[in-house]
Design an enzyme around this catalytic site. Structure first.
Site, PDB file in Angstrom:
ATOM      1  N   ASP A   8       0.858  -1.183   0.000  1.00  9.33           N
ATOM      2  CA  ASP A   8       0.000   0.000   0.000  1.00  9.33           C
ATOM      3  C   ASP A   8       0.891   1.230   0.000  1.00  9.33           C
ATOM      4  O   ASP A   8       1.768   1.375   0.863  1.00  9.33           O
ATOM      5  CB  ASP A   8      -0.901   0.014   1.232  1.00  9.33           C
ATOM      6  CG  ASP A   8      -2.001  -1.039   1.165  1.00  9.33           C
ATOM      7  OD1 ASP A   8      -2.024  -1.817   0.189  1.00  9.33           O
ATOM      8  OD2 ASP A   8      -2.824  -1.101   2.096  1.00  9.33           O
ATOM      9  N   ASP A 129     -15.315  -2.874  -1.796  1.00 11.65           N
ATOM     10  CA  ASP A 129     -14.946  -2.601  -0.413  1.00 11.65           C
ATOM     11  C   ASP A 129     -16.224  -2.290   0.363  1.00 11.65           C
ATOM     12  O   ASP A 129     -16.990  -1.407  -0.031  1.00 11.65           O
ATOM     13  CB  ASP A 129     -13.994  -1.404  -0.336  1.00 11.65           C
ATOM     14  CG  ASP A 129     -12.797  -1.563  -1.264  1.00 11.65           C
ATOM     15  OD1 ASP A 129     -12.324  -2.699  -1.428  1.00 11.65           O
ATOM     16  OD2 ASP A 129     -12.338  -0.549  -1.833  1.00 11.65           O
TER      17      ASP A 129
END
Length: 239
Positions: A8, A129
């Site tokens: 990330d 998500d």
């Protein structure tokens, strides 16, 4: 089941967030390409990259770090965050990215997902998500009334390569993945489902694999913290 080590990216660094909150970022390194090489050396088959700044900005922000990873490694990589138009999709795929992940636009502009999946077969995934089953967009900052399962089903005939399902409340919390919800989604659709969020131990990985329905799992913090040994996990999953 494929294990995808996660990198990330925030401000050019490798970080992990807690439940998607940008102000709760833990920095794990300032050389993403070196981290990617370490994952490759451990034997990973894929890399999972996220441009966190890009997810909020709506356009690529950590492009230099992603390109450095692509230049340094030979394993295929998938990228999400800030990919919201065909030009950006084409740009990343032309630079050697194996797969783009479309999240926000899957809710707001589903036709783009369909067009991209037709134009680039096998190279477009949808990132879903969710908090308590409802989809969140724009770096998880905005919650919608769209049910994750309904969104996934809407792409059944689109030719997308995978659904990456993240339980936001589990992400970065080291509390284990939401196996029942992920398994239910995987059994409800024909598109391969990759689990994300909360994968924090070898036992979690084996439990996901043993559902027989989930095609992949993404892990980040557990690899950086040492809770999962990547090489050992890859061996165990093959066994």
């Amino acid at each position: 089941m494929i294990l995808y080590p996660a990198i990330d990216l925030k401000d050019g660094q490798c970080v992990r967030l807690l439940r998607g909150e940008m102000d709760k970022a833990t920095v794990f390194g300032d050389d993403p390409a070196a981290q990617a090489l370490a994952f490759q050396a451990a034997g990973c088959e894929w890399l999972h990259l996220v441009d966190l700044n890009g997810a909020f900005a709506g356009q690529p922000v950590n492009g230099a770090a992603v390109e450095a990873i692509l230049s340094a490694t030979t394993v295929p990589a998938q990228l999400g965050g800030g990919i919201r138009d065909m030009a950006t999709i084409e740009m990343w795929l032309s630079k050697g990215l194996a797969r783009v992940i479309l999240g926000t636009v899957a809710v707001e502009t589903p036709a783009l997902v369909r067009d991209a999946a037709r134009a680039f077969p096998g190279q477009v995934a949808v990132g879903i998500d969710a908090r308590k089953g409802r989809v969140a967009t724009k770096g998880w900052a905005e919650e919608t009334d769209v049910q994750a399962s309904d969104l996934a089903r809407s792409f059944e005939d689109a030719g997308v390569a995978a659904i990456i399902y993240t339980d936001i409340d589990r992400d970065g919390a080291m509390a284990g993945p939401n196996i029942p919800a992920t398994q239910a989604l995987a059994r409800a659709i024909s598109i391969p489902v990759i689990a994300s969020g909360g994968v924090s131990s070898l036992e979690d990985l084996m439990a996901l694999r043993d559902t027989g329905a989930i095609s992949g799992a993404i892990s980040g913090r557990a690899l950086y913290d040492g809770a999962i040994d990547l090489a050992a996990a890859l061996t165990a999953l093959k066994g």
